[in-house]
Design an enzyme around this catalytic site. Structure first.
Site, PDB file in Angstrom:
ATOM      1  CE  LYS B  76      -3.723   2.369   2.498  1.00  0.00           C
ATOM      2  NZ  LYS B  76      -4.421   1.618   4.081  1.00  0.00           N
ATOM      3  CB  SER B 151      -8.623   3.674   2.990  1.00  0.00           C
ATOM      4  OG  SER B 151      -7.067   2.801   3.971  1.00  0.00           O
ATOM      5  CB  SER B 175      -8.652   1.011   5.797  1.00  0.00           C
ATOM      6  OG  SER B 175      -9.393   1.867   5.088  1.00  0.00           O
TER       7      SER B 175
END
Lengths: 490, 490
Positions: B76, B151, B175
């Site tokens: 990420k 997210s 997330s």
């Protein structure tokens, strides 16, 4: 209407830079004077993703301070974020302590004034908390831009907050000096004010004497010398009194002192004050200090000034005044202690007189710290021993001291003996020799003899002086007195 | 190979049926082909991946391969990677290259994993749909008109579309779990403090925790094992022995592998608000669990309904402070034109941050402000303790808590962007877990009426990650939802 009698109320906030090798939340060095930004790590410049890790050395120094002032060392204290934007504050917040500081309460005894007017006073402390310093903004040399040096960012500070207990600039300075001496004494801060290691903010207000409610205060920021502290407070007090007597009011504000003009000027009013939005820093756990940790720190504490003072009085028979003077700084106390250790306890009072008298005067004149004294404690002790055993008089000792100061007599502890030998300063204590000198002087000064016999005591002193002069100062003054009187009364 | 499990990939690498370079190339080619439609990656680091793959091949050849040596993965873009862009999905960091690696990145590099690139995300991890990315939304591989969740939407989409076998994510309010649910993969968020946050760009420090994405629980285990472990650079990192989170998975399955496992079903997670197709799918999964020997019991989490309001005070409060460092002074976006310092701050931050980030900074600044702190921030912290207490009580009655991960399947891109509160409510089942600091997992358990994946959430007590993965693994041994792939991933 008579003029109001104003009472001054002062509280001090002192930022004391802790002498850890690395920063409070990073491993970067805290050494002063490096090229800009070479001592700023990823944490100090607040790169994305970095996290603070508490330096336990900074905590240990806070504990030392807490113990030294008889405060409560909080078993649990909390680091909080103080949020505001400024280019030299890389994270956009300063990690400090807010609601739960590490040191709570405590007190310091100060001595104010000199001589007969001197008095002691105890100043209560509110708290002392750990925090990080910001960097520096450099507004010169950048052609309309500002430079940022983050070497100082993250340097550990202990912010020491007093109660509003001081009632004059003299008391404020005495407190600041006592605090300065203490943080150096317990070796948590180098006390270097030029380099900003010890900076004072003064909260100043005035009120009519007898009024209980405090007046509105103004805070003078960032005073980095005792002289400026005194000047700034004196100016501020005068300014506030004049304003009030002119029918004006004081608005709470932060002010700066300009050493060039000697005036304070407003930096921001209360209305402009920041809302710092303090909240506990989620990157740091609450600081937990165990009894064991405190005990360990206590075990490593040096003898504190108060304890040392009491010991000097009890063991050495010094007056409270002398003991206070000799414990005013760590270096003076260490020098005195070393001198006594070498000269012997019986000579402590004599050592004290010399350290506070001739030595202090010479150091002062030469603008030298006692640690840099050309006369070492053992050398002074060697000289004191010769006074004590009547080898030299006090008057001759001044000559010997002067020689020691100038490096005569060598580096050894026997320097005083060398000087005495080489310069033939040994006191004459042979009664026969002294009587011979007395006979010469009496023969040469029949007028004085006559006056003495007529009851003029002054004439006796003149004759003593003549005998001493004839001996080139070396005759034992006590013996001269005794023998002369015997002869005259014979 | 694209669809192979880590176990299969490991065996193939160790048997030299495929080299790490070949494997990396395979995935890089897939990324090149599929990423334009999915926007799962912000940065693809082909050269870095191939270099790492070559090193991995040498390690394998030397017989020094670990479980992840030579395995491709995606990070990420919230994790700092030395020499490779780290944008956090923001214009603010669109050009930021970190000079250091996050702890997670270091750990995985050391394990010999091969980083393919950095995945798309909601800006600063704020969002539930990946629509708040400066680099445009990532898309759901099951239907590119739908969101992948957020997210960590890019990581989830990448794993679901087999652009990477495994990926890292972060979970502040769901997330990892929510995008795993919406894309039909497995995602685990461990207990707060298990994975170091060093180098993970902070959103809400007390809630942020890194997690792992993979097709199956079995594949999550080695990734999580490599990510976890004490790191002295993160003060909230827990000092615990390292764990093999897959240690329970090898035991023989048997007929009733979960015999006696008590699964708690919080009444509050099965009330109104859950879509009917999600409810039916989750109920079916629970029936499957009972068939595996588990028993289900009703439990109460009476304060869970307060999780969203508490979260939307605490997380923005921390974020408003965490994001203060993005001021345009030292790195990141700075406005091209500005007047004074304040103007530079305002313009740089106005340009650099997107709407949702601004919204949360404003909310956070508000709740920390003087006069509101007690009413909002302290109140929210109290709720947080009550929520944690609810879980503690529930875990006296059960071993694992189960329920839906998300109230609906993936929604259309643009569908909720005008209604932030509606968007916030999509995290209703995941947020309480972060507030309590517990581990949670989401695994695929079927499909909704629209053919989109449904996730089953499992929540464990502190440090029960191995047990959670086992509970998921036993279900996955008996079902094939985790093997289903969107079209185009053959």
């Amino acid at each position: 209407m008579s003029r109001t009698d104003w009472e001054v109320v002062i509280g001090l906030e002192v930022h004391s830079q802790l002498n850890t090798a690395s920063k409070i939340f990073s491993g970067a060095s805290t050494a002063f004077g490096a090229e800009p930004n070479v001592q700023a790590s990823a944490v100090d410049i607040a790169l994305p993703g970095v996290l603070p890790v508490l330096n336990r050395g900074a905590v240990e120094r806070a504990i030392r301070f807490g113990l030294a002032i008889g405060a409560t060392v909080a078993p649990k204290s909390v680091f909080a974020r103080k949020n505001y934007f400024y280019p030299d504050l890389p994270k956009g917040y300063q990690i400090s302590q807010f609601e739960l500081p590490v040191v709570q309460g405590g007190a310091i005894t100060i001595r104010v004034g000199e001589g007969d007017k001197a008095y002691e006073k105890t100043v209560q402390l509110t708290r002392a908390h750990l925090e990080e310093d910001a960097g520096k903004s450099l507004h010169e040399d950048f052609h309309g831009m500002s430079g940022i040096d983050l070497n100082r960012a993250g340097t550990p500070l202990l912010e020491i907050v007093s109660e509003p207990d001081m009632r004059s600039s003299a008391e404020a300075v005495a407190y600041a000096r006592a605090l300065h001496a203490l943080v150096r004494w317990i070796d948590i801060c180098d006390g270097n004010m030029q380099e900003g290691s010890f900076r004072c903010d003064a909260n100043v207000s005035v009120r009519p004497r007898g009024q209980e409610k405090f007046g509105t205060r103004r805070e003078i920021k960032n005073l980095n010398s005792f002289r400026f502290l005194q000047q700034a407070i004196d100016y501020e007090v005068q300014w506030q009194i004049e304003r009030l007597e002119d029918g004006g009011t004081i608005q709470q504000a932060t002010v700066l002192f300009d050493p060039d003009s000697g005036e304070t000027r407003m930096m921001r009013s209360k209305e402009d004050a920041h809302d710092y939005r303090y909240f506990p820093d989620p990157d740091l756990l609450p600081l937990v200090i165990s009894e064991e940790w405190i005990a360990r720190v206590r075990g490593g504490m040096p003898e504190l000034p108060e304890a040392m003072k009491a010991r000097f009085v009890a063991d050495f028979g010094l007056s409270a005044y002398d003991a206070t003077t000799l414990t005013a700084s760590k270096e003076v106390a260490a020098y005195f202690q070393a001198t006594v250790d070498a000269a012997g306890k019986a000579n402590a009072k004599l050592c004290a007189n010399w350290v506070m008298g001739e030595l202090a005067a010479r150091l002062n004149k030469a603008e030298l710290d006692i640690a840099a004294s050309p006369v070492a404690p053992a050398q002074l002790a060697g000289m004191v021993a010769r006074i004590a055993d009547n080898t030299i008089s006090n008057a001759i000792a001044k000559k010997v001291f002067e020689a020691l100061w100038n490096g005569e007599g060598g580096d050894g502890a026997d320097a005083a003996d060398q000087v005495i030998d080489c310069q033939g300063l040994k006191q004459v204590t042979d009664s026969g020799a002294i009587e011979g000198l007395i006979d010469e002087v009496l023969a040469a000064n029949p007028k004085s003899v006559e006056e003495f016999r007529a009851g003029k005591e002054k004439a006796f002193n003149a004759l003593v002086g003549q005998v001493m002069k004839a001996s080139k100062g070396k005759a034992n003054p006590g013996q001269v007195n005794e023998l002369l009187r015997r002869k005259l009364q014979a | 190979m694209i669809n192979a499990s880590l176990k299969t990939l490991r065996a193939a690498l160790d048997a030299r049926q495929i080299s790490s370079v070949e494997l990396a190339t395979l995935f890089l080619d897939r990324i090149q082909a599929a990423n334009p439609a999915l926007n799962a990656f912000i940065t693809v680091d082909g050269d870095g991946a191939l270099a790492a793959a070559r090193a991995a091949d040498e390690r394998i050849a030397a017989g020094q391969a670990g479980p992840l040596t030579g395995i491709p993965l995606a990070h990420k873009d919230v994790f700092c990677t030395e020499g490779v862009l780290t944008t956090c999905g923001s214009r603010m960091l669109a050009n930021f290259v970190s000079p250091y690696d996050a702890h997670v990145v270091t750990q995985l590099k050391a394990a010999g994993a091969v980083t393919l690139g950095k995945t798309n995300m909601d800006e600063f991890a704020m969002g539930s749909s990946n629509e708040n990315s400066w680099f445009g939304p990532a898309r759901n591989p099951w239907n590119t008109a739908k969101v992948p969740g957020g997210s960590s939407g890019g990581s989830a989409a990448a794993v679901a579309a087999r652009l990477a076998p495994v990926a890292t994510g972060t979970d502040t309010g769901g997330s990892v779990r929510q995008p795993a649910a919406l894309t039909g993969i497995t995602g685990i968020k461990p207990t707060y403090g298990v994975v170091s946050r060093y180098g993970m760009i902070a959103y809400a420090s007390s809630l942020d925790q890194a997690g792992a994405f993979a097709a199956s629980a079995e594949d999550c285990a080695p990734l999580l094992s490599a990510m976890a472990g004490f790191d002295p650079r993160d003060s909230t990192s827990l000092e615990r022995p390292t764990e093999d989170y897959g240690r329970l998975l090898a035991a023989p399955a048997g007929n009733k592998p979960l015999q006696g496992l008590r699964i708690g079903l919080p009444r509050e997670f099965f009330g109104p608000g859950m879509a009917d197709d999600v409810r039916a799918t989750v109920e079916a999964a629970l029936a499957q669990y009972r068939a595996l020997g588990a028993i289900t019991v009703d439990v109460d989490l009476p304060n869970a309904r307060l999780a969203i309001p508490a979260y939307y005070v605490i997380a923005p409060a921390e974020a408003s402070s965490n994001l203060s460092r993005f001021d345009g002074v030292r790195y990141g976006h700075r406005a091209a034109e500005y007047g004074d310092l304040n103007d530079m701050y305002c313009r740089s931050r106005a340009e650099g941050f997107g709407d949702e980030v601004k919204r949360r900074i404003l909310v956070g600044t508000y709740v920390l402000s003087h006069g509101y702190y007690d009413a909002y921030y302290l109140q929210a912290q109290k709720l947080r303790r009550l929520i944690a207490e609810d879980f503690r009580a529930a875990f006296t009655q059960c071993d694992v808590i189960a329920g839906p991960t998300s109230p609906t399947t993936a929604w259309g891109i643009g569908e909720k962007t005008d209604d932030p509160v509606q968007m916030y409510l999509s995290d209703i089942y995941t947020i309480a877990v972060n507030l309590a600091g517990l581990p949670g997992l989401s695994q695929p358990c079927g499909f909704g009426a629209d053919g989109l994946p449904v996730g089953l959430q499992l929540i464990g007590d502190y440090f029960s990650e191995a047990g959670l993965l086992n509970a998921a693994h036993r279900y996955q041994q008996a079902t094939d939802w985790h093997l289903r792939r969107p079209e185009g991933t053959a």
